[in-house]
Design an enzyme around this catalytic site. Structure first.
Site, PDB file in Angstrom:
ATOM      1  N   ASP A 186      67.525  21.539  49.688  1.00 41.19           N
ATOM      2  CA  ASP A 186      67.114  22.671  49.176  1.00 41.19           C
ATOM      3  C   ASP A 186      68.113  23.892  49.147  1.00 41.19           C
ATOM      4  OD1 ASP A 186      64.734  23.268  49.732  1.00 41.19           O
ATOM      5  OD2 ASP A 186      64.704  24.400  47.228  1.00 41.19           O
TER       6      ASP A 186
ATOM      7  N   GLU B  55      61.988  24.084  49.011  1.00 41.59           N
ATOM      8  CA  GLU B  55      61.080  25.690  49.712  1.00 41.59           C
ATOM      9  C   GLU B  55      61.660  26.656  49.800  1.00 41.59           C
ATOM     10  OE1 GLU B  55      60.962  28.238  52.984  1.00 41.59           O
ATOM     11  OE2 GLU B  55      63.134  27.562  52.145  1.00 41.59           O
TER      12      GLU B  55
END
Length: 379
Positions: free
Chosen positions: A71, A136
């Site tokens: 991500d 994250e």
């Protein structure tokens, strides 16, 4: 294709997928297909709305895990970019695109290093794993934290973990993070009595009350740090008070505060001292705490030494060991007993418009990861 060209191709394929937290956009499926071809057993773990990948090769010996995230943060105004953020482009030796440095470049380097190492050493002396999340950059509740909980429940122990976060400052490999400070946040809500500014005797201004309390917290020396960590820091990140009208005393005021702390002090001690410092100034208030992660430190040992040697083998330089910067998913892995280091690209442009990383240094990074694998797992 050269090693560098292969890293560039892999990184470009990942950057082209707009995987803004927590939407993985198929990055992990792309990675899974390539890992399976290398003999990895790949397990997809979708937890709530977060995609996670746990991949392992081998069934005996110590386990070395490469950890990272697919991500990325939002691009911001696309018009501010010199080229579209999700259309990777090389200019003047730099690869541009959201995630180039944080951290799709590292994942591409992981993959090429594994391809190189396993071609040379198909039966390494230990196991190799990858733990990849798509959460994250977000709340980090259903990503690495949740995967580690599942792995612990079934008795899976990570011995060594390299997190591919952009740890380098000026040149790839100049800094290895062998620990991180803890992060403790709180929301302090102070209650007063709303009223007209012309009649303060009929009201109670919470902004006036919170000001000396925050001043006391800001003036406090929390500790002096130690050889591995700088002193604990306190910051106010947000302050909200008022109705928007200039003639109204507000009924409450809210401050968001944060501590970045070392192993010298505990979260419980910081909470106790905070409450003691604000007590003389406040009576009607609420304090809600959030512990994002405890500090951790990986002492000199097999992983740190292998990482230092790998950097020196490829670059000719010895890296600096550091615990500076923010938090990473290493905070969820270190408490399991794993040795954890962070080693990745230069962090100068992460989260910025025109995020980029050196193409040549991506090739060097893959070579460093390859050397690390050989240092730890050569049969």
């Amino acid at each position: 294709m050269s090693l560098t060209d292969r890293v560039l191709a892999h990184a470009s394929a990942l950057i082209a997928r707009p995987s803004v937290t927590p939407d993985d956009q198929g990055c992990q499926q792309w990675l899974t297909a390539r890992l399976q071809a290398l003999g990895f057993h790949c397990e997809s773990m979708r937890i709530e709305d977060v995609d996670n990948l746990w991949a392992v090769r081998g069934d005996q010996g110590p386990l070395l895990v490469f950890a990272g995230h697919t991500d990325v943060v939002p691009s911001g105004p696309e018009a501010a970019w010199q080229s579209p953020p999700f259309a990777p482009q090389v200019r003047d030796g730099l690869l541009y695109g959201r995630g180039a440095a944080d951290m799709k470049g590292s994942i591409a380097a992981f993959l090429v290093a594994l391809e190189e190492f396993l071609a040379e050493q198909p039966q390494p002396s230990g196991r190799i794993g990858l733990l990849i999340t798509s959460d994250e950059e977000g709340p980090a509740l259903h990503g690495t934290r949740a995967v580690i909980e599942r792995l612990q429940q079934r008795g899976e122990q990570i011995d060594w973990c390299l997190v591919g976060e952009p740890s380098s400052s000026a040149r790839v490999g100049d800094v290895i993070k062998h620990g991180r400070r803890g992060s403790l946040s709180a929301r302090l809500t102070v209650y007063g009595v709303q009223g007209h500014v012309a009649y303060p005797q009929l009201a109670d201004n919470p902004i006036h009350r919170i000001a000396p309390a925050l001043a006391a917290l800001a003036a406090e020396v929390w500790d002096h740090g130690n050889d591995a960590f700088p002193p604990t820091t306190f910051q106010v990140s947000n302050l909200h008070g008022g109705t928007g009208a200039t003639n109204v005393i507000p009924g409450d005021c809210v401050a968001d505060i944060n501590f970045r702390f070392s192993t010298v002090v505990t979260a419980a001690q910081l909470q106790h001292r905070t409450e003691a410092l604000i007590a003389p100034w406040l009576d009607d208030y609420q304090l809600d705490w959030t512990l994002s992660g405890e500090p951790f430190l990986t002492a000199q040992g097999a992983l740190v030494e292998a990482a230092q040697q790998a950097v020196h083998q490829i670059t000719g330089r010895w890296p600096q060991l550091s615990t500076s910067g923010g938090t990473s998913d290493g905070r969820f892995i270190a408490p399991t007993g794993a040795q954890v280091v962070e080693l990745g690209p230069v962090n100068a442009t992460i989260h910025k418009v025109d995020e980029c990383t050196s193409v040549a240094e991506l090739g060097q990074l893959a070579a460093i990861y390859h050397a690390l694998l050989a240092n730890l797992l050569d049969a």
